[in-house]
Design a protein around this motif. Structure first.
Motif: not given
Length: 305
Positions: A245-266
């Protein structure tokens, strides 16, 4: 006639707070045990999310904050003035619940209650500082205890705000287009998708895990904000899949990014994006509680010396 001074005492208010706390603990315990009991009796898997607990714990949690704040103010104000303040805060919470300035019932109710608690705590801290010279050790202990109270209120406020105001969405992002998430100020563009084997060889594979790296750029309000990388890992040996997971923390919030599915060919990735506001209040409250407890121990040690 009932004598308010005899009925509303510090010991009675604290007893009421303890009773509500036991009720709150029972509600949480029942909520945690229910999925286990259902799974054991029926074999059906169930999950109780944060909304289930928020709906059932909001009233006792707010009651505990009001009672403890009431307890703090009883030593500085008479009963009638303190009761007037409590009824005023409850009335404000009722108005906020109807008007809904924050578009969330738990948040609308907790804000006036938290303000009342902060005023009560800072009033007691101010009094301890004012009369510091009369009894330094006693006032130092009082300040430390109120720092713990402040941390507790911050934790409760952070939990309510973060669980009630979390914004999440998922969308398909490719290397050719930027992904925009609903009701979020963030957007993401994928730069590169790379795959490789990792770990010791397993059966006919050169590695025991098949890894997909997704490199991306994050934009906030249309402007470049940050870059990151997440991984989608398929463990061939154990037959399990998991992600980083990608996490960016700041004073007011935390932001998360995570992959649910990947199609490397397309070159397409289904990315999950979540903003958790005010979660830092929880971490800050924990730090304040730890600092207050350490201060109490230090003051007790110095007094014995």
């Amino acid at each position: 006639m009932i004598n308010l001074k005899q009925l509303i005492t510090k010991s009675n208010v604290m007893l009421a707070a303890l009773i509500v706390f036991v009720l709150l603990a029972a509600i949480i315990t029942i909520g945690m045990l229910t999925p286990l009991v259902v799974s054991f009796l029926t074999g059906t898997s169930m999950n109780l999310d944060a909304q289930y607990f928020n709906a059932r714990t909001a009233l006792p949690m707010g009651s505990i904050i009001v009672l403890l704040s009431f307890y703090l103010l009883l030593g500085n104000l008479d009963v009638k003035k303190t009761l007037s303040g409590v009824f005023g805060i409850l009335g404000m919470s009722f108005v906020f619940a109807i008007v809904s300035p924050f578009n969330s019932l738990p948040v609308d109710v907790i804000i006036p209650v938290a303000v009342f608690a902060f005023l009560a705590i800072f009033t007691r801290i101010g009094n301890s500082i004012r009369y510091w010279t009369k009894n330094p050790f006693k006032n130092a202990r009082s300040i430390s205890a109120h720092v713990i109270h402040l941390g507790l209120v911050l934790i409760i406020l952070g939990v309510v705000l973060s669980t009630s105001m979390t914004v999440e969405d998922s969308t398909v992002v490719s290397t050719e287009s930027r992904g925009i998430f609903e009701n979020q100020e963030y957007s993401v563009s994928v730069d590169e998708i790379s795959t490789y084997f990792e770990g010791s060889p397993y059966e006919s594979h050169p590695g025991s895990s098949y890894v997909t790296d997704i490199s991306f750029d994050v934009y906030k309000n249309g402007d470049y904000f940050d870059s990151g990388t997440v991984k989608s890992i398929r463990d061939l040996k154990w037959g399990q899949s998991y992600t980083t997971t990608y996490i960016h923390r700041s004073v007011l919030d935390e932001y998360f990014i995570a992959p649910r599915g990947v199609d490397s060919e397309s070159g397409k990735v289904n990315l999950y994006s979540r903003i958790v506001p005010f979660i830092t209040f929880v971490w800050g409250g924990l730090c304040l509680m730890a600092f207050g407890m350490l201060s109490l121990l230090t003051i007790g040690y110095l007094k014995k010396k």
